[in-house]
Design a protein around this motif. Structure first.
Motif, short mmCIF file in Angstrom:
data_model
loop_
_atom_site.label_atom_id
_atom_site.label_comp_id
_atom_site.label_asym_id
_atom_site.label_seq_id
_atom_site.Cartn_x
_atom_site.Cartn_y
_atom_site.Cartn_z
N PRO A 351 0.81 -1.23 0.00
CA PRO A 351 0.00 0.00 0.00
C PRO A 351 0.84 1.27 0.00
CG PRO A 351 -0.85 -1.54 1.62
CD PRO A 351 0.43 -2.11 1.11
N VAL A 352 2.01 1.25 0.68
CA VAL A 352 2.87 2.45 0.67
C VAL A 352 3.29 2.77 -0.76
CG1 VAL A 352 5.05 3.44 1.44
CG2 VAL A 352 3.75 2.01 2.99
N ILE A 353 3.78 1.72 -1.48
CA ILE A 353 4.26 1.92 -2.84
C ILE A 353 3.11 2.36 -3.75
CG2 ILE A 353 5.35 0.79 -4.81
CD1 ILE A 353 6.70 -1.08 -2.81
N LEU A 354 1.96 1.66 -3.63
CA LEU A 354 0.83 1.98 -4.51
C LEU A 354 0.31 3.38 -4.23
CD1 LEU A 354 -1.05 -1.43 -4.55
CD2 LEU A 354 0.47 -0.45 -6.26
N VAL A 359 -0.50 8.84 -6.03
CA VAL A 359 -0.43 10.29 -5.82
C VAL A 359 0.46 10.92 -6.88
CG1 VAL A 359 0.40 12.06 -4.24
CG2 VAL A 359 -0.97 10.18 -3.38
N ASP A 360 1.60 10.26 -7.17
CA ASP A 360 2.51 10.76 -8.19
C ASP A 360 1.79 10.86 -9.54
OD1 ASP A 360 5.40 11.37 -8.84
OD2 ASP A 360 5.00 9.77 -10.28
N GLY A 361 1.04 9.79 -9.88
CA GLY A 361 0.33 9.77 -11.16
C GLY A 361 -0.72 10.87 -11.26
N ALA B 84 12.75 3.71 -13.49
CA ALA B 84 13.46 4.55 -12.54
C ALA B 84 12.49 5.43 -11.76
CB ALA B 84 14.48 5.42 -13.28
N ALA B 85 11.48 5.96 -12.47
CA ALA B 85 10.49 6.80 -11.78
C ALA B 85 9.71 5.98 -10.76
CB ALA B 85 9.53 7.41 -12.81
N ALA B 86 9.35 4.73 -11.15
CA ALA B 86 8.59 3.89 -10.23
C ALA B 86 9.43 3.52 -9.01
CB ALA B 86 8.11 2.62 -10.94
#
Lengths: 375, 240
Positions: A351-354, A359-361, B84-86
């Protein structure tokens, strides 16, 4: 000119995951890694279907992106569904604590397939938007349809669902609070740094030094430092500050997010071309109007980009909050590490990564919209 | 140089003094503190882990960066970029935690996380540096009949490596900082006293570990700024 094409190499990697490593593992309980099971033993003839779809997607990928995406999504869907369906027979006659876990081959396959999907969708703009939605819908259908219920991650989730949902919510709230704290502290400092070059030098150096301090050290050091502060000024304790819990996590995370925010403000305010500012001055605009009508709108893309970087940092760094008693998803990860329970670690970490990727997306999308709207 | 090396070096020495067993027992007279030799040996293994992890990451990053900027690897530019971004979305602590089940307690999860962390910025830095090579220099090299290998060795590499130094510096600094997290997966690093301090509610050790970790990071950063200063004196124009 010879080139090394992407999709065939990735497809070979995915096949290696499918055929070369353990696909599932059957373990007597959630804490041991168990005995590995090849994909042939686990999925039977479905392996052939997955492999065929995967291989078929490669040659059609450059010319028919939509068809290639469909084939890859089908390969993923079949592999996930067949794995879920393989689990209940494997557990028959085993004690109730027994689990069927995903093996290294499964994870390699999953990661490379996701990369292949991104790559297949790249040529068509519409596909780049719809493919992630279709992927999400498919995963949601598999999860909520119960196809994956017998796999260990789902079992672990059901045992922990309320705790996990609380942790996710708390993680989001803590990250948002840390970001808000960083904005309140560092946006005015950025404005000041833009106005006064001495302030810029001092603040830039200080914030740069903060970035060098390892996160674990800052989180750790804040506890004794806050303890000393609260002993010296007991009134702060009544104001809600504490040595353990949210206080050190919020302060440490906000300090790290400070540099990107601060630099974004300084650089963004300076982004307005000099001749434009001079023209505005020549027209007799006040410096207040120049700020609001020229500098802020022209700096907006830079502000937004730095906000995105800071937000992603806040979400990731808040994981260490679990260490100082702030809770959140980090606490789940640490509990999993302490028990050496793979599923629990994954339930905290994924969940942290997703969340960070999501949010980045979303913020990238906002930036893109803004850029197009300005043209 | 954007900031002088003396500041981080001075701060590092100050923090190292504060972290020492003697200073800690003065500040926390009644607490159990970690003695200085033990701290120094942890600092040694911390630095070793960081250098190994960053070293592998740098070598892989430069190699992959050069590969995807050849015509052979050209199609890999975009996928490598998105990967890299991921990877930036994975916090170091989470990388260590995810590597733990596969590789067990000890140094391995830490080194893996460090490689991942060093690899991505170096890879991006390499791609950026290769793309900054002027088109005219490449055309001239082609025109005088150099082979692609000769162009890489004689034209591109001499122009590329000075631009790589900031990325290498930040990779090593990042590794020095991130190695502390390895203590959570059982690696002997300066994060170890932090973890012990958290578990035993021992503020003295918590402080010692934090100060020592920060000290090592500052000293490494300062040393590299110093090295960069010597290297770039007069040779390179200020790029900022």
């Amino acid at each position: 000119m010879r080139t090394l094409p992407v999709q065939p190499v990735l497809a070979a990697l995915a096949l290696l995951g499918l055929l070369g490593f353990g696909w599932l593992a059957v373990a007597p309980n959630r804490l041991v890694s168990g005995t590995a099971l090849s994909s042939f033993a686990a999925l039977h003839f479905w392996v052939a279907a997955v492999a065929l779809l995967l291989v078929a997607a490669v040659p059609i990928s450059p010319r028919r992106p939509a068809l290639a995406c469909a084939a890859l999504l089908a390969a993923l869907g079949v592999a996930l569904w067949a794995s879920g369906a393989a689990a209940p027979p494997l557990l028959e006659g085993m004690p109730p604590a027994a689990r069927v876990m995903a093996g290294p081959g499964f994870w390699l396959f999953l990661l490379t397939l996701l990369l292949m999907l991104t790559e297949a969708a790249r040529p068509a703009a519409a596909l780049r938007r719809t493919m992630p939605l279709v992927l999400l819908a498919m995963l949601a259908a598999l999860w909520f349809g119960g196809a994956l219920d017998a796999l260990s991650l789902a079992v672990e989730y059901r045992a922990r669902a309320p705790q996990l949902q609380d942790a996710l919510l708390r993680h989001m709230l803590l990250s948002a609070a840390a970001l808000a704290l960083a904005l309140v502290l560092f946006v005015p400092l950025g404005w000041w740094g833009f106005r006064a070059s001495r302030a810029e030098a001092v603040l830039g150096t200080t914030l740069g030094l903060v970035q060098v301090v390892p996160a674990l050290a800052l989180f750790g050091a804040l506890m004794p430092l806050l303890g000393a502060l609260l002993r010296a000024v007991p009134g702060l304790r009544e104001a809600g500050l504490e040595t353990i819990g949210a206080t050190p996590a919020l302060i440490a995370t906000a300090l790290y997010a400070g540099l990107p925010l601060w630099r974004g403000i300084v650089v963004g305010l300076g982004a307005a071309p000099r001749d434009l500012v001079e023209a505005a001055e020549g027209m007799g605009m006040t410096s207040r109007r120049i700020d609001w009508e020229l500098r802020v709108p022209l700096g907006l893309p830079i502000f937004l980009a730095s906000l995105r970087v800071a937000t992603v940092q806040c979400i990731g760094l808040m994981t260490l909050g679990g260490l100082v008693g702030a809770g959140g998803l980090g606490a789940i990860v640490f509990e999993g590490m302490a028990q050496f329970a793979t599923d629990l670690i994954l339930l905290g970490a994924l969940p942290v990564i997703l969340l960070a990727l999501f949010v980045d997306g979303v913020l990238r999308l906002v930036e893109g919209r803004l850029a197009r709207w300005r043209q | 140089m954007s900031r002088p090396a003396l500041l981080p070096l001075g701060l590092g020495l100050l923090l190292a003094l504060l972290a020492s067993g003697g200073a800690a027992s003065l500040l926390w007279p009644e607490a159990r503190v970690m003695d200085t030799p033990r701290l120094l040996s942890l600092a040694g293994s911390h630095a070793r882990l960081a250098v190994i992890g960053a070293g592998i990451g740098i070598v892989l990053g430069v190699a992959l960066g050069l590969l995807v900027t050849r015509s052979l690897g050209a199609p890999w530019r975009r996928p490598v970029d998105s990967l890299a971004a991921a990877a930036q979305a994975v916090p170091p602590m989470v990388a260590v935690a995810l590597a733990l089940p596969g590789f067990g307690f000890g140094a391995a999860p830490t080194v893996i996380a460090l490689v991942l962390y060093g690899l991505m910025p170096v890879l991006r830095g390499t791609i950026g540096a290769v793309e900054a090579v002027p088109r005219a220099a490449l055309d001239a090299a082609l025109a005088i009949g150099l082979t692609p290998a000769q162009i890489l060795r004689q034209v591109e590499w001499p122009l590329v490596w000075p631009l790589l130094l900031p990325a290498l510096r930040s990779a090593v600094t990042l590794a020095m900082a991130t190695a502390a997290v390895g203590a959570l997966a059982g690696a002997a690093t300066l994060g170890t006293p932090i973890v012990i301090g958290l578990q035993m509610q021992n503020e003295a050790m918590l402080f010692q570990g934090a100060a020592a970790t920060a000290a090592l990071a500052f000293l490494a950063d300062g040393a590299m700024l110093l090295a960069a200063g010597f290297q770039s004196r007069g040779a390179l124009p200020d790029r900022r």
